[in-house]
Design a protein around this motif. Structure first.
Motif, PDB file in Angstrom:
ATOM      1  N   ALA A 162       0.813  -1.223   0.000  1.00  0.00           N
ATOM      2  CA  ALA A 162       0.000   0.000   0.000  1.00  0.00           C
ATOM      3  C   ALA A 162       0.847   1.275   0.000  1.00  0.00           C
ATOM      4  N   PRO A 163       1.842   1.430   0.914  1.00  0.00           N
ATOM      5  CA  PRO A 163       2.649   2.658   0.875  1.00  0.00           C
ATOM      6  C   PRO A 163       3.475   2.800  -0.397  1.00  0.00           C
ATOM      7  N   ILE A 164       3.928   1.699  -0.965  1.00  0.00           N
ATOM      8  CA  ILE A 164       4.716   1.793  -2.198  1.00  0.00           C
ATOM      9  C   ILE A 164       3.832   2.280  -3.346  1.00  0.00           C
ATOM     10  N   ARG A 165       2.616   1.748  -3.409  1.00  0.00           N
ATOM     11  CA  ARG A 165       1.691   2.215  -4.444  1.00  0.00           C
ATOM     12  C   ARG A 165       1.346   3.696  -4.244  1.00  0.00           C
ATOM     13  N   ALA A 166       1.245   4.122  -2.973  1.00  0.00           N
ATOM     14  CA  ALA A 166       0.950   5.529  -2.692  1.00  0.00           C
ATOM     15  C   ALA A 166       2.107   6.418  -3.147  1.00  0.00           C
ATOM     16  N   ARG A 168       4.156   5.859  -5.588  1.00  0.00           N
ATOM     17  CA  ARG A 168       4.092   5.961  -7.048  1.00  0.00           C
ATOM     18  C   ARG A 168       2.961   6.898  -7.475  1.00  0.00           C
ATOM     19  N   LEU A 169       1.811   6.816  -6.819  1.00  0.00           N
ATOM     20  CA  LEU A 169       0.680   7.670  -7.166  1.00  0.00           C
ATOM     21  C   LEU A 169       1.027   9.139  -6.974  1.00  0.00           C
ATOM     22  N   TYR A 170       1.640   9.477  -5.834  1.00  0.00           N
ATOM     23  CA  TYR A 170       1.965  10.872  -5.560  1.00  0.00           C
ATOM     24  C   TYR A 170       3.069  11.392  -6.482  1.00  0.00           C
ATOM     25  N   SER A 171       3.994  10.512  -6.866  1.00  0.00           N
ATOM     26  CA  SER A 171       5.033  10.949  -7.807  1.00  0.00           C
ATOM     27  C   SER A 171       4.423  11.255  -9.174  1.00  0.00           C
ATOM     28  N   ASN A 172       3.405  10.487  -9.562  1.00  0.00           N
ATOM     29  CA  ASN A 172       2.714  10.753 -10.827  1.00  0.00           C
ATOM     30  C   ASN A 172       1.926  12.062 -10.760  1.00  0.00           C
ATOM     31  N   ILE A 173       1.332  12.336  -9.589  1.00  0.00           N
ATOM     32  CA  ILE A 173       0.605  13.602  -9.418  1.00  0.00           C
ATOM     33  C   ILE A 173       1.562  14.783  -9.551  1.00  0.00           C
ATOM     34  N   ILE A 174       2.730  14.662  -8.919  1.00  0.00           N
ATOM     35  CA  ILE A 174       3.738  15.729  -9.021  1.00  0.00           C
ATOM     36  C   ILE A 174       4.156  15.930 -10.470  1.00  0.00           C
ATOM     37  N   ALA A 175       4.381  14.812 -11.180  1.00  0.00           N
ATOM     38  CA  ALA A 175       4.795  14.907 -12.582  1.00  0.00           C
ATOM     39  C   ALA A 175       3.734  15.586 -13.438  1.00  0.00           C
ATOM     40  N   ASP A 176       2.461  15.262 -13.196  1.00  0.00           N
ATOM     41  CA  ASP A 176       1.378  15.870 -13.976  1.00  0.00           C
ATOM     42  C   ASP A 176       1.215  17.357 -13.651  1.00  0.00           C
ATOM     43  N   GLU A 177       1.303  17.702 -12.361  1.00  0.00           N
ATOM     44  CA  GLU A 177       1.093  19.092 -11.951  1.00  0.00           C
ATOM     45  C   GLU A 177       2.222  20.010 -12.406  1.00  0.00           C
ATOM     46  N   LEU A 178       3.437  19.492 -12.401  1.00  0.00           N
ATOM     47  CA  LEU A 178       4.597  20.330 -12.712  1.00  0.00           C
ATOM     48  C   LEU A 178       5.233  19.963 -14.050  1.00  0.00           C
ATOM     49  N   ASP A 179       4.453  19.394 -14.907  1.00  0.00           N
ATOM     50  CA  ASP A 179       4.977  18.855 -16.169  1.00  0.00           C
ATOM     51  C   ASP A 179       5.851  19.847 -16.931  1.00  0.00           C
ATOM     52  N   SER A 180       5.354  21.055 -17.124  1.00  0.00           N
ATOM     53  CA  SER A 180       6.080  22.022 -17.952  1.00  0.00           C
ATOM     54  C   SER A 180       7.232  22.702 -17.226  1.00  0.00           C
ATOM     55  N   THR A 181       7.274  22.603 -15.911  1.00  0.00           N
ATOM     56  CA  THR A 181       8.313  23.309 -15.152  1.00  0.00           C
ATOM     57  C   THR A 181       9.386  22.381 -14.592  1.00  0.00           C
ATOM     58  N   LEU A 182       9.217  21.086 -14.787  1.00  0.00           N
ATOM     59  CA  LEU A 182      10.204  20.145 -14.250  1.00  0.00           C
ATOM     60  C   LEU A 182      11.523  20.216 -15.010  1.00  0.00           C
ATOM     61  N   SER A 183      12.608  20.194 -14.262  1.00  0.00           N
ATOM     62  CA  SER A 183      13.925  20.135 -14.895  1.00  0.00           C
ATOM     63  C   SER A 183      14.197  18.702 -15.336  1.00  0.00           C
ATOM     64  N   ARG A 184      15.233  18.544 -16.153  1.00  0.00           N
ATOM     65  CA  ARG A 184      15.592  17.201 -16.614  1.00  0.00           C
ATOM     66  C   ARG A 184      15.963  16.296 -15.430  1.00  0.00           C
ATOM     67  N   ASP A 185      16.683  16.853 -14.441  1.00  0.00           N
ATOM     68  CA  ASP A 185      17.059  16.052 -13.268  1.00  0.00           C
ATOM     69  C   ASP A 185      15.836  15.624 -12.470  1.00  0.00           C
ATOM     70  N   ALA A 186      14.861  16.534 -12.354  1.00  0.00           N
ATOM     71  CA  ALA A 186      13.645  16.205 -11.608  1.00  0.00           C
ATOM     72  C   ALA A 186      12.847  15.115 -12.322  1.00  0.00           C
ATOM     73  N   CYS A 191      11.188   9.401 -12.573  1.00  0.00           N
ATOM     74  CA  CYS A 191      11.239   8.119 -13.298  1.00  0.00           C
ATOM     75  C   CYS A 191      11.890   7.039 -12.440  1.00  0.00           C
ATOM     76  N   LYS A 192      12.950   7.418 -11.737  1.00  0.00           N
ATOM     77  CA  LYS A 192      13.627   6.464 -10.862  1.00  0.00           C
ATOM     78  C   LYS A 192      12.706   6.022  -9.717  1.00  0.00           C
ATOM     79  N   ILE A 193      11.929   6.958  -9.171  1.00  0.00           N
ATOM     80  CA  ILE A 193      10.989   6.612  -8.106  1.00  0.00           C
ATOM     81  C   ILE A 193      10.007   5.557  -8.597  1.00  0.00           C
ATOM     82  N   ASN A 194       9.438   5.775  -9.792  1.00  0.00           N
ATOM     83  CA  ASN A 194       8.495   4.801 -10.349  1.00  0.00           C
ATOM     84  C   ASN A 194       9.170   3.464 -10.631  1.00  0.00           C
ATOM     85  N   GLU A 195      10.395   3.530 -11.098  1.00  0.00           N
ATOM     86  CA  GLU A 195      11.133   2.303 -11.416  1.00  0.00           C
ATOM     87  C   GLU A 195      11.366   1.474 -10.152  1.00  0.00           C
TER      88      GLU A 195
END
Length: 367
Positions: A162-166, A168-186, A191-195
């Motif tokens: 359950a916490p691992i799935r959470a 991943r879910l929150y990392s996807n939310i961050i990626a969607d919300e900050l899509d245009s402002t994320l740096s390459r490192d971010a 991606c590493k978090i999801n992996e």
């Protein structure tokens, strides 16, 4: 973690308090654990007894064969006197008291040292009823401790999902919300978090599956190995529809075994062949069988990348990896499950390989 350490401590304390000489073996007689009194009796350290064959401690083939028959349930051990020897060759007489399965594939052998008259006199002070009650109580406690350890591992693995799935879910939310402002490192970090979340979930899934397989008591029936192998290959061809899979299968026999467990073992072996030959133009697998004494030996040879056995750990040990995760995905649980299943059928498994020369896995099963 503290709870698990407490369970293990309780288990070791119970082991040391068992009456007589206490030795745990697998179904083949390989020593898994023993009491300190057993090590002292044989004049060696406990570490030297672990992993050795108990038959090596008996001085006659008759005693070794009798112990094997007791493991299979064909004979009763109570009252039988085994002739053994310590490290200096001194004769030891062990009178069997009890041999019982305390957990899946783990047998507790309890005996008394009747070499000296003093030991015989001490043993005679205990009535058979008192000794039987004490052994029964200890066996029940040992069984509960084993079950608690197994259940604890399964619960911990399940609760981690359950916490691992959470995460991943929150990392996807961050990626969607900050899509245009994320740096390459971010982006790389997300991606590493999801992996790593995917790897952790795969590991938990495999651990739970391994726990269920290890706890399963084999239900024997007549298993047509030709049909079993064909079924595994059909499933794998669906999953790896893009792969060019070429299989040469000899006529395989019908064996007595648990079809569910045997299918899982064969599937894991063939899945590994596909995984490690995925970099080839095509996958080539040869499957054959030969009779050796009272055993069938099934061989699975592939054209994968192979590995250097001289520098590798035991590939059948839990979490052992033959290649890095960057080269090939995996959790190091599959071959450990194969060994557990084969040993449940009274057989053995071995592997041989060389870099860039494929891999050969051989499993033996009693006729």
């Amino acid at each position: 973690m503290a709870e698990r350490m407490d369970l293990e401590k309780r288990y070791m304390n119970m082991l040391e308090n068992m009456p007589g000489i206490y030795i745990e073996t697998d179904p083949h007689g390989n020593i898994l654990e023993c009491s300190e009194s057993a090590a002292v009796l044989f004049g060696v350290k406990r570490e030297e007894l672990r992993g050795s064959d108990i038959a090596e401690r008996f001085t006659t083939e008759t005693d070794a064969a009798f112990f094997t028959d007791c493991l299979s349930g064909a004979k009763q051990i109570c009252g039988y006197e085994f002739t053994a020897a310590d490290i200096n060759g001194n004769e030891i007489i062990l009178r069997g008291i009890s041999l019982c399965e305390v957990s899946g594939g783990v047998f507790a052998f309890i005996s008394s040292d009747v070499t000296d008259e003093s030991e015989q006199e001490e043993q005679s002070r205990l009535t058979s009823e008192e000794l039987e009650m004490k052994l029964l109580e200890r066996t029940r406690e040992m069984t509960r401790a084993y079950n608690e350890l197994d259940n604890f591992s399964a619960i911990i693995a399940h609760e981690f999902k359950a916490p691992i799935r959470a995460i991943r879910l929150y990392s996807n939310i961050i990626a969607d919300e900050l899509d245009s402002t994320l740096s390459r490192d971010a982006e790389d970090a997300l991606c590493k978090i999801n992996e790593y979340c995917d790897k952790s979930l795969d590991l938990i899934k495999n651990l739970l599956e391994f726990s269920r397989l290890k706890a399963r008591i084999p239900e024997h029936s007549q298993v047509d190995m030709n049909k079993l192998v064909e079924g595994c290959l059909n499933d794998l061809r669906v999953i790896h529809s893009e792969a060019d899979i070429r299989v040469n299968t000899a006529l395989l026999p019908v064996v007595s075994g648990d079809e569910f467990l045997l299918r899982h073992a064969v599937y894991n072996i063939l899945d590994n062949s596909l995984k490690y030959s995925s970099v080839r133009e095509y996958t080539d697998i040869d499957i054959s069988c030969r009779t050796v004494g009272d055993m069938y030996e099934f061989s699975f040879k592939d054209n994968g990348v192979g590995f250097d056995m001289s520098g590798s750990a035991d590939p059948f040990t839990m979490f052992s990896r033959l290649h890095t995760s960057d080269e090939f995905k995996g959790t190091g649980v599959g071959l450990a499950a194969v060994r557990s299943i084969v040993e449940k059928h009274g057989g053995r498994v071995c592997i041989s390989s060389e870099p860039d020369k494929g891999c050969l896995v051989v499993i033996s099963i009693k006729k």
